[in-house]
Scaffold this motif. Structure first.
Motif, PDB file in Angstrom:
ATOM      1  N   GLU A  98      32.080  35.242  12.897  1.00 21.98           N
ATOM      2  CA  GLU A  98      31.069  34.215  13.135  1.00 21.98           C
ATOM      3  C   GLU A  98      30.704  34.124  14.613  1.00 21.98           C
ATOM      4  N   VAL A  99      31.723  34.180  15.454  1.00 21.27           N
ATOM      5  CA  VAL A  99      31.495  34.063  16.899  1.00 21.27           C
ATOM      6  C   VAL A  99      30.604  35.192  17.399  1.00 21.27           C
ATOM      7  N   GLU A 100      30.853  36.406  16.935  1.00 20.35           N
ATOM      8  CA  GLU A 100      30.038  37.547  17.364  1.00 20.35           C
ATOM      9  C   GLU A 100      28.636  37.488  16.773  1.00 20.35           C
ATOM     10  N   TRP A 101      28.504  36.959  15.554  1.00 25.03           N
ATOM     11  CA  TRP A 101      27.190  36.829  14.905  1.00 25.03           C
ATOM     12  C   TRP A 101      26.284  35.871  15.676  1.00 25.03           C
ATOM     13  N   ALA A 102      26.863  34.816  16.207  1.00 26.43           N
ATOM     14  CA  ALA A 102      26.082  33.724  16.798  1.00 26.43           C
ATOM     15  C   ALA A 102      25.516  34.061  18.173  1.00 26.43           C
ATOM     16  N   ASP A 103      24.245  33.679  18.356  1.00 31.42           N
ATOM     17  CA  ASP A 103      23.629  33.709  19.683  1.00 31.42           C
ATOM     18  C   ASP A 103      23.911  32.394  20.408  1.00 31.42           C
ATOM     19  N   ILE A 152      26.382  28.752  19.851  1.00 29.03           N
ATOM     20  CA  ILE A 152      27.409  28.017  19.106  1.00 29.03           C
ATOM     21  C   ILE A 152      27.358  26.565  19.563  1.00 29.03           C
ATOM     22  N   LEU A 153      27.096  25.679  18.610  1.00 29.65           N
ATOM     23  CA  LEU A 153      26.977  24.257  18.910  1.00 29.65           C
ATOM     24  C   LEU A 153      28.113  23.506  18.215  1.00 29.65           C
ATOM     25  N   THR A 154      28.940  22.853  19.014  1.00 27.11           N
ATOM     26  CA  THR A 154      30.107  22.154  18.489  1.00 27.11           C
ATOM     27  C   THR A 154      29.846  20.650  18.407  1.00 27.11           C
ATOM     28  N   MET A 155      30.686  19.980  17.636  1.00 24.08           N
ATOM     29  CA  MET A 155      30.527  18.539  17.467  1.00 24.08           C
ATOM     30  C   MET A 155      31.253  17.749  18.552  1.00 24.08           C
ATOM     31  N   THR A 156      32.252  18.363  19.199  1.00 24.78           N
ATOM     32  CA  THR A 156      33.007  17.664  20.251  1.00 24.78           C
ATOM     33  C   THR A 156      33.312  18.608  21.401  1.00 24.78           C
ATOM     34  N   THR A 157      33.663  18.015  22.536  1.00 23.35           N
ATOM     35  CA  THR A 157      34.090  18.825  23.682  1.00 23.35           C
ATOM     36  C   THR A 157      35.402  19.541  23.370  1.00 23.35           C
ATOM     37  N   ALA A 158      36.260  18.936  22.551  1.00 27.00           N
ATOM     38  CA  ALA A 158      37.520  19.598  22.177  1.00 27.00           C
ATOM     39  C   ALA A 158      37.246  20.867  21.374  1.00 27.00           C
ATOM     40  N   HIS A 159      36.261  20.825  20.469  1.00 28.11           N
ATOM     41  CA  HIS A 159      35.891  22.033  19.720  1.00 28.11           C
ATOM     42  C   HIS A 159      35.403  23.110  20.681  1.00 28.11           C
ATOM     43  N   LYS A 160      34.545  22.719  21.604  1.00 32.40           N
ATOM     44  CA  LYS A 160      34.004  23.671  22.585  1.00 32.40           C
ATOM     45  C   LYS A 160      35.144  24.306  23.386  1.00 32.40           C
ATOM     46  N   ASP A 161      36.048  23.474  23.891  1.00 31.11           N
ATOM     47  CA  ASP A 161      37.164  23.975  24.704  1.00 31.11           C
ATOM     48  C   ASP A 161      38.063  24.919  23.900  1.00 31.11           C
ATOM     49  N   THR A 162      38.293  24.592  22.631  1.00 31.40           N
ATOM     50  CA  THR A 162      39.136  25.431  21.774  1.00 31.40           C
ATOM     51  C   THR A 162      38.497  26.800  21.561  1.00 31.40           C
ATOM     52  N   ILE A 163      37.190  26.814  21.319  1.00 30.76           N
ATOM     53  CA  ILE A 163      36.495  28.091  21.107  1.00 30.76           C
ATOM     54  C   ILE A 163      36.553  28.947  22.370  1.00 30.76           C
ATOM     55  N   ILE A 164      36.262  28.341  23.510  1.00 33.54           N
ATOM     56  CA  ILE A 164      36.281  29.107  24.763  1.00 33.54           C
ATOM     57  C   ILE A 164      37.689  29.625  25.060  1.00 33.54           C
ATOM     58  N   ALA A 165      38.706  28.821  24.753  1.00 30.78           N
ATOM     59  CA  ALA A 165      40.096  29.262  24.979  1.00 30.78           C
ATOM     60  C   ALA A 165      40.457  30.446  24.080  1.00 30.78           C
ATOM     61  N   ASN A 166      39.960  30.436  22.837  1.00 33.94           N
ATOM     62  CA  ASN A 166      40.297  31.496  21.887  1.00 33.94           C
ATOM     63  C   ASN A 166      39.356  32.693  21.950  1.00 33.94           C
ATOM     64  N   PHE A 167      38.142  32.470  22.433  1.00 38.58           N
ATOM     65  CA  PHE A 167      37.132  33.527  22.541  1.00 38.58           C
ATOM     66  C   PHE A 167      36.497  33.427  23.931  1.00 38.58           C
ATOM     67  N   GLU A 187      31.829  31.782  26.621  1.00 40.52           N
ATOM     68  CA  GLU A 187      31.578  30.628  27.486  1.00 40.52           C
ATOM     69  C   GLU A 187      30.097  30.356  27.732  1.00 40.52           C
ATOM     70  N   ASN A 188      29.282  31.410  27.784  1.00 35.41           N
ATOM     71  CA  ASN A 188      27.855  31.223  28.083  1.00 35.41           C
ATOM     72  C   ASN A 188      27.017  30.869  26.862  1.00 35.41           C
ATOM     73  N   LYS A 189      27.623  30.825  25.677  1.00 30.78           N
ATOM     74  CA  LYS A 189      26.837  30.495  24.484  1.00 30.78           C
ATOM     75  C   LYS A 189      27.431  29.356  23.655  1.00 30.78           C
ATOM     76  N   VAL A 190      28.446  28.681  24.173  1.00 34.61           N
ATOM     77  CA  VAL A 190      29.067  27.554  23.467  1.00 34.61           C
ATOM     78  C   VAL A 190      28.751  26.254  24.200  1.00 34.61           C
ATOM     79  N   PHE A 191      28.196  25.308  23.459  1.00 30.20           N
ATOM     80  CA  PHE A 191      27.851  23.990  23.994  1.00 30.20           C
ATOM     81  C   PHE A 191      28.158  22.955  22.924  1.00 30.20           C
ATOM     82  N   THR A 192      28.423  21.723  23.345  1.00 35.25           N
ATOM     83  CA  THR A 192      28.441  20.677  22.337  1.00 35.25           C
ATOM     84  C   THR A 192      26.985  20.430  21.947  1.00 35.25           C
ATOM     85  N   LEU A 193      26.773  19.955  20.743  1.00 34.81           N
ATOM     86  CA  LEU A 193      25.412  19.684  20.284  1.00 34.81           C
ATOM     87  C   LEU A 193      24.728  18.673  21.197  1.00 34.81           C
TER      88      LEU A 193
END
Length: 146
Positions: free
Chosen positions: A70-75, A77-92, A96-102
């Motif tokens: 999913e991460v590679e498919w997405a241009d 990535i919009l998360t519901m919380t800052t914790a979701h965003k931080d978790t994604i960036i930590a794991n992937f 960092e340049n394509k993950v934002f909270t909504l």
């Protein structure tokens, strides 16, 4: 443009956001959703389904666990919380340049989170749906500019 909405379990917020954006039927925009801690193939919460049905928004959803696919498919990535965003960036880290909270993406850097209705009364789901609808209206305006 491939947009991925992410929340915790992929049964409330991110699937509602996915359905709302799909309902806009934007050209050249594909939409998916996933959860950081999703139980694969879990159904959308009953209240989320009711709220979407009442808005006459067709939906068919089974939860998806966030993965490299999913991460590679997405241009975007919009998360519901800052914790979701931080978790994604930590794991992937390369995301960092394509993950934002909504809210960050649609509200000029807002640090607010979309409230999690999980386990709450239907009224909470209705409030979350209204919040997501307003945010996605803003998202559509941004996408149409680009």
């Amino acid at each position: 443009m491939n947009i991925l909405f992410v929340c915790t379990g992929n049964t409330c917020r991110s699937p509602m956001a996915e359905v709302i954006l799909k309902h806009k039927q934007l050209n050249d925009v594909q939409v998916r959703s996933a959860g950081i801690y999703a139980m694969p193939n879990a159904e959308m919460s009953v209240h989320a389904q009711q709220v979407l049905n009442e808005a006459n928004m067709a939906h068919q959803h089974l939860a998806t666990q966030l993965s490299t696919t999913e991460v590679e498919w997405a241009d975007l990535i919009l998360t519901m919380t800052t914790a979701h965003k931080d978790t994604i960036i930590a794991n992937f880290p390369n995301t960092e340049n394509k993950v934002f909270t909504l809210k960050e993406y649609t509200s000029e850097g807002s640090l607010g989170n979309v409230v999690d209705p999980y386990g709450g009364h239907k009224a909470i789901y209705e409030e979350t749906f209204a919040e997501l609808t307003a945010l996605i209206e803003q998202l559509v305006k941004i996408l149409e500019k680009n």
